[in-house]
Design a protein around this motif. Structure first.
Motif, PDB file in Angstrom:
ATOM      1  N   SER A  85      41.139  31.083 -20.632  1.00 42.51           N
ATOM      2  CA  SER A  85      41.363  30.510 -21.968  1.00 42.51           C
ATOM      3  C   SER A  85      40.268  30.970 -22.926  1.00 42.51           C
ATOM      4  O   SER A  85      39.273  31.567 -22.499  1.00 42.51           O
ATOM      5  N   ASP A  86      40.463  30.711 -24.205  1.00 42.31           N
ATOM      6  CA  ASP A  86      39.357  30.777 -25.162  1.00 42.31           C
ATOM      7  C   ASP A  86      39.557  29.634 -26.145  1.00 42.31           C
ATOM      8  O   ASP A  86      40.439  28.786 -25.917  1.00 42.31           O
ATOM      9  N   SER A  87      38.771  29.593 -27.204  1.00 43.13           N
ATOM     10  CA  SER A  87      38.857  28.410 -28.047  1.00 43.13           C
ATOM     11  C   SER A  87      40.167  28.345 -28.836  1.00 43.13           C
ATOM     12  O   SER A  87      40.440  27.335 -29.474  1.00 43.13           O
ATOM     13  N   ASN A  88      41.015  29.395 -28.751  1.00 40.41           N
ATOM     14  CA  ASN A  88      42.317  29.329 -29.408  1.00 40.41           C
ATOM     15  C   ASN A  88      43.459  28.894 -28.503  1.00 40.41           C
ATOM     16  O   ASN A  88      44.463  28.374 -28.981  1.00 40.41           O
ATOM     17  N   GLY A  89      43.338  29.145 -27.205  1.00 43.15           N
ATOM     18  CA  GLY A  89      44.456  28.791 -26.336  1.00 43.15           C
ATOM     19  C   GLY A  89      44.266  29.235 -24.899  1.00 43.15           C
ATOM     20  O   GLY A  89      43.217  29.762 -24.520  1.00 43.15           O
ATOM     21  N   THR A  90      45.331  29.019 -24.099  1.00 39.06           N
ATOM     22  CA  THR A  90      45.270  29.254 -22.651  1.00 39.06           C
ATOM     23  C   THR A  90      46.348  30.246 -22.224  1.00 39.06           C
ATOM     24  O   THR A  90      47.487  30.158 -22.675  1.00 39.06           O
ATOM     25  N   ARG A 142      35.918  44.879 -27.150  1.00 41.68           N
ATOM     26  CA  ARG A 142      36.705  44.757 -28.398  1.00 41.68           C
ATOM     27  C   ARG A 142      36.532  43.386 -29.028  1.00 41.68           C
ATOM     28  O   ARG A 142      36.862  43.169 -30.168  1.00 41.68           O
ATOM     29  N   ARG A 143      36.044  42.412 -28.243  1.00 49.36           N
ATOM     30  CA  ARG A 143      35.774  41.053 -28.719  1.00 49.36           C
ATOM     31  C   ARG A 143      37.011  40.432 -29.374  1.00 49.36           C
ATOM     32  O   ARG A 143      36.960  39.835 -30.444  1.00 49.36           O
ATOM     33  N   GLY A 144      38.156  40.603 -28.653  1.00 49.41           N
ATOM     34  CA  GLY A 144      39.428  40.070 -29.160  1.00 49.41           C
ATOM     35  C   GLY A 144      39.736  38.685 -28.584  1.00 49.41           C
ATOM     36  O   GLY A 144      38.902  38.071 -27.911  1.00 49.41           O
ATOM     37  N   ARG A 145      40.954  38.208 -28.857  1.00 50.75           N
ATOM     38  CA  ARG A 145      41.370  36.876 -28.399  1.00 50.75           C
ATOM     39  C   ARG A 145      42.184  37.015 -27.122  1.00 50.75           C
ATOM     40  O   ARG A 145      42.898  38.002 -26.911  1.00 50.75           O
TER      41      ARG A 145
END
Ligand SMILES: NC(=O)C1=CN([C@@H]2O[C@H](COP(=O)(O)OP(=O)(O)OC[C@H]3O[C@@H](n4cnc5c(N)ncnc54)[C@H](OP(=O)(O)O)[C@@H]3O)[C@@H](O)[C@H]2O)C=CC1
Ligand SMILES: O=C(O)CCC(=O)C(=O)O
Length: 446
Positions: free
Chosen positions: A260-265, A287-290
């Motif tokens: 997950s990240d702080s936007n979703g799972t 790339r430091r993407g989501r």
């Protein structure tokens, strides 16, 4: 003794009003220490608890920096030098907009006991800034790190205080800070850990927290005659700790189904394999993407509102941030058959969630024990720097593995000795505390 502990907790509440995370960490530790304080009244008589809850030194400073458009920004930097009874202050730096004195003091307080559990000579500290590296260019991050170190350098040193990474601080940031430290002091020393392999870093340090967490969990499973083969695991986060937790779990035959990240799972029913994990590393570290991009590429499920703890699993590895497992999450995990919770993050379970795990005989590993592999390997990096040599990959991983086995054994033995077999939280708190408290007694009233 309970009254004594309550009185110390009240002092903290009165002295640091509004520092919810710090108070949470203090309460969690202090109330489990009561049997140890009864066995060692000299700790109370010498004010050990009163001294332990007050950092030795707190540094707060302005960090001005310029963005790529020439605009000036000002962030707030901190270093909390919590306790140096058993060695130089040691602990990570966190760059995240949520950073406050309360967050850093809870992290610094936890670090004192964690570092003691490693058996290496490291005191506890933590630092960081309310800077958000997300969306910043490499040049902006570099200018921020240089400005941060331009103040911090006068407070740290290889025998004084040795920072490392934490949330938002990885190899890139450590590199920029190390460069600035060297420029300001004209010294090439082991003042930071998590350095690049070509300039003083240790093999296995990037992997260490995640691998160590899995090694600890493996020991817990062994107490029930089980292994990871065929187990389904839920992991949260997708940064340093999460990535290497997944890697080791996969190597040991488990199927990891979430990140997950702080936007979703992301929910990948087929599990993360080596190739998929390489994609996550490239996505997150370069790339430091989501994490959503992972779902798009591999056709996995992605939910903004789903939590890893909603996915049925045998074992859970919270590896993102504090208080990410609430009582409701704990209930869901238990209902779905989860039998092991191993904290890669610091204080990811709320007190209510921990109570539920303990009451339901879930194998529960507190972060200060199970994520200690990161700082332990930082300790090994310091040793290699002092000796001016580098150990091979297998040697460092083997040392890490042995340290984690020993921490597990110490926590289990201590919990049993103090009458609560299987309570790793109590075992970790008491054994870390006793090592620090004895050193403080030996060193007089300081
Ligand atoms: N690195 C280390 O060696 C050690 C780290 N730890 C602990 O492990 C945890 C993870 O650290 P690490 O992997 O190094 O950090 P990273 O910055 O590499 O990764 C952090 C991950 O957690 C997510 N995250 C951070 N804050 C939040 C939030 N408020 N809500 C939801 N998700 C969040 C991030 O998502 P996003 O990108 O969206 O922010 C990211 O996926 C922390 O608790 C840290 O203190 C403990 C011991 C050692
Ligand atoms: O490696 C270190 O010094 C610190 C790691 C860390 O920040 C932690 O253990 O929480």
């Amino acid at each position: 003794m309970k009254q004594y502990v309550e009185q110390v907790v009240r002092t903290v509440e009165a002295r640091d009003p509004g520092q919810a995370e710090f108070l949470q960490a203090v309460k969690e530790v202090l109330y489990t220490l009561i049997p140890a304080l009864e066995a060692h009244p000299e700790f109370r008589d010498n004010g050990i608890l009163e001294r332990l809850v007050e950092p030795e030194r707190q540094i707060m400073f302005r960090v001005p920096w310029e963005d790529d458009q020439g605009r000036v920004h000002v962030n707030r930097g901190y270093r909390i030098e919590f306790n140096s009874a058993i060695g130089p202050y040691k602990g990570g730096l966190r760059f995240h907009p949520s950073v406050t004195p309360s967050i850093l003091r809870f992290l610094g307080f936890e670090q004192v006991f964690k570092n003691a559990l490693t058996t290496l000579p490291m005191g506890g500290g933590k630092g960081g800034a309310d800077f958000d590296p997300k969306g910043k260019s490499d040049r902006e991050v570099m200018r921020f790190c240089q400005s941060f170190m331009t103040e911090l350098f006068r407070h740290i040193g290889p025998d004084t205080d040795v920072p490392a990474g934490d949330i938002g601080v990885g190899g890139r940031e450590i590199g920029y800070m190390f460069g600035q430290y060297k420029r300001l002091t004209n010294e090439f020393t082991g003042v930071l850990t998590g350095k690049g392999l070509g300039w003083g870093g240790s093999l296995i340090r990037p992997e260490a927290t995640g691998y160590g967490s899995v090694f600890f969990a493996e020991e817990m499973l062994k107490t029930r005659g089980e292994s990871f083969a065929g187990k389904t695991c839920a992991v949260s986060g997708s940064g340093n700790v999460a990535q290497y937790t997944v890697e080791k779990l996969h190597q040991l035959g488990a199927k990891v189904v979430s990140l997950s990240d702080s936007n979703g799972t992301v929910y990948d029913k087929d599990g993360f394999d080596e190739e998929k994990l390489d994609f996550v590393k490239e996505l997150k570290n370069r790339r430091r993407g989501r994490i959503k991009e992972y779902a798009d590429k591999y056709g996995a499920e992605y939910h903004g509102d789903l939590r890893p703890w909603d996915i049925p699993c045998d074992c859970a590895f919270p590896s993102a941030t504090q208080n990410e497992i609430t009582a409701a999450d704990a209930e869901t995990l238990i209902k779905n058959g989860c039998r092991l919770v191993c904290e890669g993050a610091n204080m990811p379970s709320t007190p209510e969630a921990i109570d539920l795990f303990l009451a339901n005989k879930v194998l529960y590993a507190p972060g200060k024990a199970s994520n200690a592999g990161g700082v332990a390997t930082s300790g090994l990096e310091m040793s290699q720097n002092s000796m001016r040599l580098s150990w091979g990959r297998d040697e460092v991983e083997d040392r890490l593995h042995q340290i984690m086995i020993k921490i597990h054994q110490t926590c289990a033995d201590t919990a049993e000795e103090y009458g609560q077999p299987g309570n790793y939280m109590m075992g970790a708190n008491i054994s870390g505390f006793i090592r620090v408290a004895k050193a403080m007694l030996d060193q007089g009233l300081v």
